[in-house]
Design a protein around this motif. Structure first.
Motif, short mmCIF file in Angstrom:
data_model
loop_
_atom_site.label_atom_id
_atom_site.label_comp_id
_atom_site.label_asym_id
_atom_site.label_seq_id
_atom_site.Cartn_x
_atom_site.Cartn_y
_atom_site.Cartn_z
N LYS A 106 0.83 -1.21 0.00
CA LYS A 106 0.00 0.00 0.00
C LYS A 106 0.86 1.26 0.00
CE LYS A 106 -3.76 -2.11 2.72
NZ LYS A 106 -4.91 -1.88 1.82
N THR A 107 0.29 2.35 -0.45
CA THR A 107 0.97 3.64 -0.34
C THR A 107 1.02 4.07 1.12
OG1 THR A 107 -1.09 4.88 -0.60
CG2 THR A 107 0.12 4.31 -2.61
N GLN A 108 1.87 5.03 1.42
CA GLN A 108 1.99 5.50 2.80
C GLN A 108 0.67 6.04 3.31
OE1 GLN A 108 5.10 8.36 3.38
NE2 GLN A 108 4.81 8.47 5.60
N PHE A 109 -0.06 6.74 2.48
CA PHE A 109 -1.36 7.28 2.86
C PHE A 109 -2.34 6.13 3.18
CE2 PHE A 109 -5.71 8.46 1.66
CZ PHE A 109 -5.90 9.57 2.48
N SER A 110 -2.34 5.08 2.36
CA SER A 110 -3.24 3.95 2.58
C SER A 110 -2.86 3.17 3.83
CB SER A 110 -3.22 3.02 1.36
OG SER A 110 -3.74 3.68 0.22
N GLN A 111 -1.55 3.08 4.10
CA GLN A 111 -1.11 2.40 5.31
C GLN A 111 -1.60 3.13 6.56
OE1 GLN A 111 3.15 2.08 4.98
NE2 GLN A 111 3.08 0.28 3.62
N GLU A 112 -1.49 4.44 6.54
CA GLU A 112 -1.95 5.23 7.69
C GLU A 112 -3.46 5.13 7.84
OE1 GLU A 112 -1.56 7.49 11.07
OE2 GLU A 112 -0.02 6.51 9.84
N LYS A 113 -4.16 5.12 6.74
CA LYS A 113 -5.62 4.98 6.77
C LYS A 113 -6.00 3.61 7.35
CE LYS A 113 -9.68 5.29 3.76
NZ LYS A 113 -10.14 5.50 2.35
N TYR A 114 -5.27 2.56 6.96
CA TYR A 114 -5.53 1.21 7.48
C TYR A 114 -5.26 1.15 8.98
CZ TYR A 114 -4.94 -3.86 8.08
OH TYR A 114 -5.05 -5.16 8.52
N ARG A 115 -4.17 1.79 9.41
CA ARG A 115 -3.82 1.78 10.83
C ARG A 115 -4.88 2.50 11.66
NH1 ARG A 115 1.05 1.04 13.44
NH2 ARG A 115 2.14 1.00 11.42
N LEU A 116 -5.36 3.65 11.19
CA LEU A 116 -6.38 4.40 11.91
C LEU A 116 -7.70 3.62 11.99
CD1 LEU A 116 -5.81 8.02 10.52
CD2 LEU A 116 -5.25 7.16 12.80
N LYS A 117 -8.03 2.91 10.92
CA LYS A 117 -9.25 2.12 10.90
C LYS A 117 -9.20 1.01 11.95
CE LYS A 117 -12.11 -0.73 7.83
NZ LYS A 117 -12.24 -1.29 6.46
N LYS A 118 -8.06 0.33 12.04
CA LYS A 118 -7.91 -0.74 13.02
C LYS A 118 -7.81 -0.18 14.44
CE LYS A 118 -8.07 -3.84 9.87
NZ LYS A 118 -9.31 -4.64 9.71
N GLN A 119 -7.26 1.02 14.56
CA GLN A 119 -7.15 1.62 15.88
C GLN A 119 -8.52 1.96 16.45
OE1 GLN A 119 -5.29 5.53 16.10
NE2 GLN A 119 -4.26 4.93 17.97
N LYS A 120 -9.41 2.45 15.63
CA LYS A 120 -10.77 2.75 16.09
C LYS A 120 -11.49 1.50 16.57
CE LYS A 120 -11.54 6.81 13.16
NZ LYS A 120 -12.35 7.39 12.06
N LYS A 121 -11.14 0.35 15.98
CA LYS A 121 -11.83 -0.88 16.33
C LYS A 121 -11.20 -1.59 17.52
CE LYS A 121 -13.62 -5.14 14.23
NZ LYS A 121 -13.73 -5.93 12.98
N TYR A 122 -9.88 -1.63 17.58
CA TYR A 122 -9.21 -2.43 18.60
C TYR A 122 -8.51 -1.60 19.68
CZ TYR A 122 -9.94 -6.15 15.19
OH TYR A 122 -10.50 -7.05 14.31
N ALA A 123 -8.25 -0.35 19.41
CA ALA A 123 -7.58 0.50 20.41
C ALA A 123 -8.17 1.90 20.40
CB ALA A 123 -6.06 0.56 20.14
N PRO A 124 -9.45 2.01 20.75
CA PRO A 124 -10.09 3.34 20.73
C PRO A 124 -9.46 4.27 21.74
CG PRO A 124 -11.48 1.72 21.86
CD PRO A 124 -10.36 0.95 21.25
N ARG A 125 -9.40 5.53 21.39
CA ARG A 125 -8.82 6.56 22.25
C ARG A 125 -9.90 7.53 22.70
NH1 ARG A 125 -3.11 8.25 19.23
NH2 ARG A 125 -2.16 6.16 19.31
N VAL A 126 -9.74 8.04 23.90
CA VAL A 126 -10.68 9.01 24.46
C VAL A 126 -10.06 10.40 24.34
CG1 VAL A 126 -11.93 9.75 26.51
CG2 VAL A 126 -11.63 7.30 26.05
N LEU A 127 -10.78 11.30 23.72
CA LEU A 127 -10.31 12.67 23.58
C LEU A 127 -10.90 13.53 24.69
CD1 LEU A 127 -8.82 14.85 21.97
CD2 LEU A 127 -10.90 15.14 20.58
N MET A 128 -10.03 14.07 25.54
CA MET A 128 -10.47 14.91 26.64
C MET A 128 -10.65 16.34 26.14
SD MET A 128 -10.63 12.71 29.07
CE MET A 128 -10.84 13.77 30.49
#
Length: 309
Positions: A51-73
């Motif tokens: 994948k391109t660098q942009f697609s890799q980052e998009k893939y990482r963010l997608k998986k992060q929302k599912k498996y490692a959600p973050r709370v924004l204070m």
């Protein structure tokens, strides 16, 4: 090279990932962290490296929302557009400080009551009053994490109970006996007796966007001592302008001032310090002034302190 990568040859057929759902569930049972699961998914993806660098980052963010959600204070903010600069102006115009005895009408969830109590620091009382059948919410006061000494200085009572302390209302005491006793219990006998002696509150702050400013201040102003300051917030200009005009006509105050607070926040970063480009500029309006004594014998107004001299 990154420049030569593209996604034309990639086919989304759900076969690129070798980790099964059972494998992921097993990792969860073993206590794997979200970041560890994301790295495992990336390592077992047959197409991630293509994948391109942009697609890799998009893939990482997608998986992060599912498996490692973050709370924004986010910074808490009150309703009705009461910004921090507006709140500061209200406290300053009402001259709230140590040993002040402050009467408030708080319809912003207890933010005003808590701010006054914090500035008093346990030296005097802040009395939250209300009209109608139910008191206004004070949930935000809990967020201040006050100690017991300051909490004891925060009292609440119906406006009718305060009006009992005014001259000429003795006939209503029996009617409101139970409410009066509750007020003595909450506020303390000494504080209650000080009201009955006509000392009055040392300042008044009204933040009640749902109420008419003139009708509210006309009833509350007599509860202040002479020469006591007041400040009123409203999200619209006209109700405060009408209130200011009526106060002048009735010769109830001196030095009325109508202000529009304005605040602009700045982004401060290395080599990138500038005002925020998108922000809400409106902060409502504040009416302030000082209560005076009206001398009806000679048709003029007279300050109580001047009359004493």
């Amino acid at each position: 090279m990154d420049e030569s990568r593209d996604n034309r040859a990639l086919v989304d057929d759900n076969k690129a990932q070798t980790l099964t759902r059972e494998d992921i569930d097993e990792m969860r049972k073993q206590g794997a962290k979200g970041d560890e699961m994301i790295e495992a998914l990336i390592a077992n993806s047959a197409t991630f490296g293509k994948k391109t660098q942009f697609s890799q980052e998009k893939y990482r963010l997608k998986k992060q929302k599912k498996y490692a959600p973050r709370v924004l204070m986010r910074r808490p903010f009150p309703r009705r557009f009461l910004r921090v600069d507006t709140l500061s102006l209200l406290l300053s115009m009402a001259d709230v400080g140590a040993s002040s005895d402050v009467l408030v009408v708080d319809m912003v969830g207890g933010l005003l009551t808590g701010a006054v109590a914090e500035r008093l620091g346990g030296t005097s009382f802040v009395c939250n009053t209300y009209s109608g059948s139910a008191p206004y919410s004070m949930k935000i006061v809990r967020i201040f994490n006050f100690n017991d000494e300051i909490c004891k200085r925060i009292v609440r009572t119906h406006l009718d109970n305060l009006c009992l302390a005014q001259p000429g209302t003795s006939g209503q005491i029996d009617k409101h006996e139970s409410e009066r006793e509750n007020f003595i219990h909450e506020c303390g006998r000494d504080a209650y007796l000080s009201r009955t002696r006509g000392e009055g509150f040392s300042s008044l702050i009204i933040v009640a966007p749902d109420l008419d400013p003139w009708s509210t201040v006309k009833r509350l102003l007599p509860l202040l001592s002479y020469s006591a300051p007041f400040s009123i917030y409203h999200q619209h200009l006209q109700p405060l302008a009408t209130c200011m005009h009526n106060l002048q006509v009735e010769k109830m105050v001196i030095g009325p001032q109508l202000s529009e607070p304005w605040l602009r926040e700045y982004q401060v970063l290395p080599s990138r310090t500038h005002p925020f480009m998108q922000m809400y500029a409106f902060g409502g309006y504040v009416l302030s002034g000082t209560r005076i004594h009206t001398d009806t014998t000679n048709g003029g107004t007279l300050n109580r302190d001047t009359a004493t001299l």
